[in-house]
Design a protein around this motif. Structure first.
Motif, PDB file in Angstrom:
ATOM      1  N   ILE A   1       0.837  -1.194   0.000  1.00  0.00           N
ATOM      2  CA  ILE A   1       0.000   0.000   0.000  1.00  0.00           C
ATOM      3  C   ILE A   1       0.876   1.249   0.000  1.00  0.00           C
ATOM      4  CG2 ILE A   1      -1.617   1.335   1.391  1.00  0.00           C
ATOM      5  CD1 ILE A   1      -2.786  -1.380   2.257  1.00  0.00           C
TER       6      ILE A   1
ATOM      7  N   ALA B   1       2.434   1.898  -3.318  1.00  0.00           N
ATOM      8  CA  ALA B   1       1.552   2.383  -4.373  1.00  0.00           C
ATOM      9  C   ALA B   1       1.388   3.896  -4.308  1.00  0.00           C
ATOM     10  CB  ALA B   1       0.193   1.715  -4.281  1.00  0.00           C
ATOM     11  N   LEU B   2       1.683   4.479  -3.134  1.00  0.00           N
ATOM     12  CA  LEU B   2       1.583   5.933  -3.014  1.00  0.00           C
ATOM     13  C   LEU B   2       2.847   6.556  -3.599  1.00  0.00           C
ATOM     14  CD1 LEU B   2       0.238   5.838   0.573  1.00  0.00           C
ATOM     15  CD2 LEU B   2      -0.815   7.259  -1.151  1.00  0.00           C
ATOM     16  N   PRO B   3       2.713   7.497  -4.534  1.00  0.00           N
ATOM     17  CA  PRO B   3       3.897   8.128  -5.107  1.00  0.00           C
ATOM     18  C   PRO B   3       4.703   8.829  -4.012  1.00  0.00           C
ATOM     19  CG  PRO B   3       1.904   8.793  -6.238  1.00  0.00           C
ATOM     20  CD  PRO B   3       1.471   8.052  -5.044  1.00  0.00           C
TER      21      PRO B   3
ATOM     22  N   LEU C   1       4.738  12.816  -3.448  1.00  0.00           N
ATOM     23  CA  LEU C   1       3.471  13.366  -2.983  1.00  0.00           C
ATOM     24  C   LEU C   1       3.155  12.922  -1.566  1.00  0.00           C
ATOM     25  CD1 LEU C   1       1.167  13.241  -6.094  1.00  0.00           C
ATOM     26  CD2 LEU C   1       1.834  15.235  -4.790  1.00  0.00           C
TER      27      LEU C   1
ATOM     28  N   LEU D   1       2.459  15.378   1.521  1.00  0.00           N
ATOM     29  CA  LEU D   1       1.219  15.303   2.298  1.00  0.00           C
ATOM     30  C   LEU D   1       1.527  15.152   3.790  1.00  0.00           C
ATOM     31  CD1 LEU D   1      -1.948  14.990   1.912  1.00  0.00           C
ATOM     32  CD2 LEU D   1      -1.545  12.579   2.294  1.00  0.00           C
ATOM     33  N   LEU D   2       2.428  14.206   4.123  1.00  0.00           N
ATOM     34  CA  LEU D   2       2.734  13.962   5.536  1.00  0.00           C
ATOM     35  C   LEU D   2       3.392  15.181   6.168  1.00  0.00           C
ATOM     36  CD1 LEU D   2       4.030  10.289   5.492  1.00  0.00           C
ATOM     37  CD2 LEU D   2       1.862  11.135   6.342  1.00  0.00           C
TER      38      LEU D   2
ATOM     39  N   ALA E   1       0.893  17.914   6.628  1.00  0.00           N
ATOM     40  CA  ALA E   1      -0.103  17.572   7.632  1.00  0.00           C
ATOM     41  C   ALA E   1       0.470  17.659   9.037  1.00  0.00           C
ATOM     42  CB  ALA E   1      -0.645  16.164   7.371  1.00  0.00           C
ATOM     43  N   MET E   2       1.789  17.417   9.176  1.00  0.00           N
ATOM     44  CA  MET E   2       2.377  17.478  10.516  1.00  0.00           C
ATOM     45  C   MET E   2       2.883  18.870  10.853  1.00  0.00           C
ATOM     46  SD  MET E   2       4.246  13.897  11.203  1.00  0.00           S
ATOM     47  CE  MET E   2       4.752  13.600   9.559  1.00  0.00           C
TER      48      MET E   2
ATOM     49  N   GLY F   1      -6.619   0.579   0.799  1.00  0.00           N
ATOM     50  CA  GLY F   1      -5.567   0.866   1.758  1.00  0.00           C
ATOM     51  C   GLY F   1      -4.994   2.254   1.568  1.00  0.00           C
ATOM     52  N   VAL F   2      -4.733   2.605   0.318  1.00  0.00           N
ATOM     53  CA  VAL F   2      -4.195   3.931   0.009  1.00  0.00           C
ATOM     54  C   VAL F   2      -5.137   5.013   0.504  1.00  0.00           C
ATOM     55  CG1 VAL F   2      -3.827   5.514  -1.909  1.00  0.00           C
ATOM     56  CG2 VAL F   2      -2.755   3.280  -1.940  1.00  0.00           C
TER      57      VAL F   2
ATOM     58  N   VAL G   1      -4.821   5.492   4.199  1.00  0.00           N
ATOM     59  CA  VAL G   1      -3.612   6.223   4.602  1.00  0.00           C
ATOM     60  C   VAL G   1      -3.803   7.727   4.383  1.00  0.00           C
ATOM     61  CG1 VAL G   1      -1.170   6.585   4.114  1.00  0.00           C
ATOM     62  CG2 VAL G   1      -2.083   4.282   4.156  1.00  0.00           C
ATOM     63  N   VAL G   2      -4.332   8.077   3.197  1.00  0.00           N
ATOM     64  CA  VAL G   2      -4.518   9.496   2.883  1.00  0.00           C
ATOM     65  C   VAL G   2      -5.506  10.135   3.862  1.00  0.00           C
ATOM     66  CG1 VAL G   2      -5.379  11.114   1.156  1.00  0.00           C
ATOM     67  CG2 VAL G   2      -3.957   9.208   0.456  1.00  0.00           C
TER      68      VAL G   2
ATOM     69  N   ALA H   1      -3.918  10.639   7.176  1.00  0.00           N
ATOM     70  CA  ALA H   1      -2.934  11.723   7.168  1.00  0.00           C
ATOM     71  C   ALA H   1      -3.610  13.072   7.274  1.00  0.00           C
ATOM     72  CB  ALA H   1      -2.089  11.653   5.902  1.00  0.00           C
ATOM     73  N   ILE H   2      -4.716  13.272   6.535  1.00  0.00           N
ATOM     74  CA  ILE H   2      -5.304  14.611   6.570  1.00  0.00           C
ATOM     75  C   ILE H   2      -6.178  14.807   7.792  1.00  0.00           C
ATOM     76  CG2 ILE H   2      -5.218  14.988   4.086  1.00  0.00           C
ATOM     77  CD1 ILE H   2      -8.174  14.394   3.985  1.00  0.00           C
TER      78      ILE H   2
ATOM     79  N   LEU I   1      -3.343  13.870  11.749  1.00  0.00           N
ATOM     80  CA  LEU I   1      -2.032  14.450  12.049  1.00  0.00           C
ATOM     81  C   LEU I   1      -2.199  15.856  12.630  1.00  0.00           C
ATOM     82  CD1 LEU I   1       0.108  13.042   9.170  1.00  0.00           C
ATOM     83  CD2 LEU I   1       0.104  12.424  11.575  1.00  0.00           C
TER      84      LEU I   1
ATOM     85  N   MET J   1      -5.488  21.096   2.505  1.00  0.00           N
ATOM     86  CA  MET J   1      -5.465  19.640   2.594  1.00  0.00           C
ATOM     87  C   MET J   1      -6.394  18.937   1.596  1.00  0.00           C
ATOM     88  SD  MET J   1      -3.046  19.443   4.494  1.00  0.00           S
ATOM     89  CE  MET J   1      -2.690  17.759   4.791  1.00  0.00           C
TER      90      MET J   1
ATOM     91  N   LEU K   1      -4.503  18.664  -1.677  1.00  0.00           N
ATOM     92  CA  LEU K   1      -3.361  17.744  -1.585  1.00  0.00           C
ATOM     93  C   LEU K   1      -3.842  16.290  -1.565  1.00  0.00           C
ATOM     94  CD1 LEU K   1      -0.824  19.377   0.884  1.00  0.00           C
ATOM     95  CD2 LEU K   1      -0.618  19.023  -1.563  1.00  0.00           C
TER      96      LEU K   1
ATOM     97  N   LEU L   1      -4.848  15.182  -4.964  1.00  0.00           N
ATOM     98  CA  LEU L   1      -3.697  14.955  -5.848  1.00  0.00           C
ATOM     99  C   LEU L   1      -3.030  13.619  -5.546  1.00  0.00           C
ATOM    100  CD1 LEU L   1      -2.167  18.538  -5.867  1.00  0.00           C
ATOM    101  CD2 LEU L   1      -3.045  17.291  -7.830  1.00  0.00           C
ATOM    102  N   VAL L   2      -2.871  13.308  -4.239  1.00  0.00           N
ATOM    103  CA  VAL L   2      -2.250  12.031  -3.882  1.00  0.00           C
ATOM    104  C   VAL L   2      -3.112  10.873  -4.365  1.00  0.00           C
ATOM    105  CG1 VAL L   2      -1.411  10.602  -2.008  1.00  0.00           C
ATOM    106  CG2 VAL L   2      -1.121  13.047  -1.887  1.00  0.00           C
TER     107      VAL L   2
ATOM    108  N   ALA M   1      -2.758  10.445  -8.159  1.00  0.00           N
ATOM    109  CA  ALA M   1      -1.486   9.852  -8.569  1.00  0.00           C
ATOM    110  C   ALA M   1      -1.434   8.375  -8.199  1.00  0.00           C
ATOM    111  CB  ALA M   1      -0.328  10.611  -7.941  1.00  0.00           C
ATOM    112  N   SER M   2      -1.925   8.015  -6.992  1.00  0.00           N
ATOM    113  CA  SER M   2      -1.888   6.604  -6.598  1.00  0.00           C
ATOM    114  C   SER M   2      -2.785   5.775  -7.499  1.00  0.00           C
ATOM    115  CB  SER M   2      -2.349   6.410  -5.163  1.00  0.00           C
ATOM    116  OG  SER M   2      -1.953   7.447  -4.365  1.00  0.00           O
TER     117      SER M   2
END
Lengths: 257, 301
Positions: free
Chosen positions: A104, A107-109, A112, A116-117, A120-121, B13-14, B17-18, B21-22, B25, B267, B270, B273-274, B277-278
């Motif tokens: 997983i 698969a995330l570029p 990017l 994002l991380l 976000a932090m 799953g991706v 995660v995204v 994250a938004i 965090l 956010m 972003l 966009l993620v 791309a995924s």
């Protein structure tokens, strides 16, 4: 081997310079508008930036930060990826769960995901180190796992098993030394790619805050005044290149051995 | 069928995660934009309304990523208006990377002498060490600042003026293409070297075929699999890492959108966009697998 030596020498000289030089240079944060954007001269070998700060001092301080970020990311990647990879040595639930997570994340570029991380932090050193570590773990874990599995199924490990050597002894005494070369190459790769990623992220504003001197940050400033101050672009670029070429030489040298 | 199922699982799953994250965090966007001196109530007015995961996913599937938290424009229309420029730039860069690496590798393998192998070694190491945004800045310094040959930025739409469009994309495409050619060079070099030592190449050469045909048609077909996979991966990498380059040349693509979104701590944009791309990365790699399978079935291997 010669490549590794050359790369290591460059790296050692650079890091020594970044540690020793700062006390002899101007304060990297000292603003002086009267001398803004002055050309390289004997007083300021790399010139000054848009706020009149000494670029040499900022490049050196930035280098210290960049190398620390690279080192921390490499260390954290290693500390998380190595145990998880070794836990995946044999088929089982641990293996399939961890590898699914890796799939997983893979698969995330990576660029990017890091952006994002980090955003976000709240951009900062902690955020960027965590973001870049998360990006580097999947590939590193997969690589070590593949190497370790290849060694694990070899005849000499089987022989050790048959001789009744304990499992952890085989792991630390036999498998780990065989995995070491590819591990070192991967570390050099993670190091150089995280220095590049930190510079790129700081350049587009997703890395370190603008006040902190960083190679990417100086370049971003240089981009906006590229017609007036070439030195703001040239010097940080040269340092990034030198560091990354040195790391790539180290990796190439180990790989060819 | 199994491939499609695993593709779907990875996508879910991706998305998780995204979303995490938004949502979870700690960085506070309101605080970042307004500073410390504002009361708690003002922060809360700025905060994005909280949406549950399933609702967010449901909307994302319908391409509704919400309203960009700045400028109050729809995120999906924001992306739709900019995807063309980025796609064109990525395809051009990929083509350039392929051309550069094929030329260098063929030189190094066809005329084996110290000069060509040094050329290959130097170019591949430089390309792997030189990030595209530094190359972009260097090109601007040389061609725009020092020589004044090319414009330092700006973009002409392809439909308006095809030649002008390609001219405005020349420097960005060269930077991205060269920066990504290192991987292609190393891969092509090792694959071609492996294939060239095989008997079928000896036969082809013994028949008196031109080296060009031996390389492109005979050996080339046999390294097609690894090249296709690498191309698919690289396309996604170029597409998702062009932010800095697009920013330098002020090309109104998704990369420039990323930079604006970062500056505004936007956010929703972003995240979209993620996800985009995924999604393209997963679909492309699955498509790659399926076509390769089909090809092998036809060949019977």
């Amino acid at each position: 081997m010669r490549k590794t030596a050359v790369g290591m020498v460059i790296l050692v000289i650079l890091s020594l310079a970044f540690v020793i030089l700062p006390p002899f240079l101007e304060d990297a944060y000292e603003v002086d508008m009267s001398r803004r954007l002055s050309c390289p001269s004997s007083g300021h070998p790399f010139g000054t930036d848009t706020l009149g700060r000494d670029v040499l001092a900022r490049v050196v301080t930035g280098g210290r930060i960049s190398l620390s970020v690279g080192f921390l990311v490499t260390l954290m990647t290693l500390v998380t990826a190595l145990p998880s990879a070794l836990a995946c040595l044999h088929d089982g639930i641990v293996d399939s769960v961890l590898m699914r997570i890796c799939d997983i994340l893979k698969a995330l570029p990576s660029t990017l995901l890091a952006i994002l991380l980090s955003v976000a932090m709240g951009t900062g050193v902690v955020g960027i180190v965590i973001a870049l570590t998360a990006v580097n773990i999947p590939q590193t874990a997969r690589l070590i796992r593949a190497r370790a599995r290849a060694v694990d199924s070899s005849l000499f490990v089987m022989a050790k098993r048959a001789m009744g050597v304990e499992n952890w002894r085989i792991l630390t005494g036999t498998i780990l030394p065989h995995v070491l070369p590819s591990l070192l190459v991967q570390c050099a790769f993670v190091f150089s790619s995280s220095i590049l990623a930190e510079a790129a992220l700081s350049f587009i504003g997703a890395g370190l805050p603008a006040a902190v001197p960083s190679w990417g940050g100086i370049l971003a400033e240089g981009r906006s005044v590229i017609f007036e101050g070439w030195w703001l672009v040239v010097f940080p670029s040269l340092f990034i290149l030198l560091t990354v070429i040195a790391l790539n030489l180290v990796a190439d040298g180990i790989e060819e051995r | 069928m199994a491939k499609l199922a695993s593709m779907l699982l990875t996508l879910i799953g991706v998305s998780f995660v995204v979303y995490a994250a938004i949502t979870y965090l700690p960085g506070s966007r309101a605080q970042m934009l307004m500073g410390e001196a504002v009361g708690e109530s003002a922060y809360q007015r700025m905060a994005i309304p909280h949406v549950g995961y399933l609702e967010w996913l449901w909307r994302a599937v319908h391409l509704d990523f919400g309203v960009s938290s700045f400028g109050s424009q729809d995120v999906s229309s924001l992306i739709a208006g900019r995807i063309g420029a980025s796609l064109l730039l990525s395809l051009l860069s990929l083509a350039l990377a392929l051309v550069i690496s094929y030329a260098v590798v063929r030189l190094a393998l066809q005329y084996r002498n110290p000069f060509t192998s040094a050329l290959y070694e130097t170019l591949s190491l430089t390309s792997l060490s030189l990030p595209s945004f530094i190359l972009s800045l260097a090109l601007v310094l040389v061609f725009s600042v020092a020589l004044g040959l090319l414009p330092s930025g700006g973009y002409v739409r392809f439909c308006d003026n095809p030649v002008g469009c390609l001219a405005s994309l020349a420097m960005p495409a060269i930077s991205l293409g060269f920066a990504h050619s290192g991987l292609f060079m190393r891969m092509m070099h090792s694959s071609f070297e492996r294939e060239l030592s095989r008997p079928y190449v000896m036969l082809a050469r013994a028949k008196g075929l031109a080296e060009g045909r031996v390389f492109a048609l005979h050996a080339g077909v046999n390294i097609l699999d690894e090249m296709t996979t690498l191309c698919a991966q690289s396309l996604v990498t170029i597409f998702s890492s062009s932010a800095a380059v697009e920013y330098i040349y002020s090309i109104p693509g998704l990369g420039a959108l990323t930079v604006t979104a970062i500056a505004r701590r936007d956010m929703p944009t972003l995240a979209a966009l993620v996800m985009l791309a995924s999604f393209s990365s997963i679909v492309l790699s699955t498509a790659c697998d399926i076509t390769m399978d089909a090809r092998h079935r036809r060949v019977g291997t």
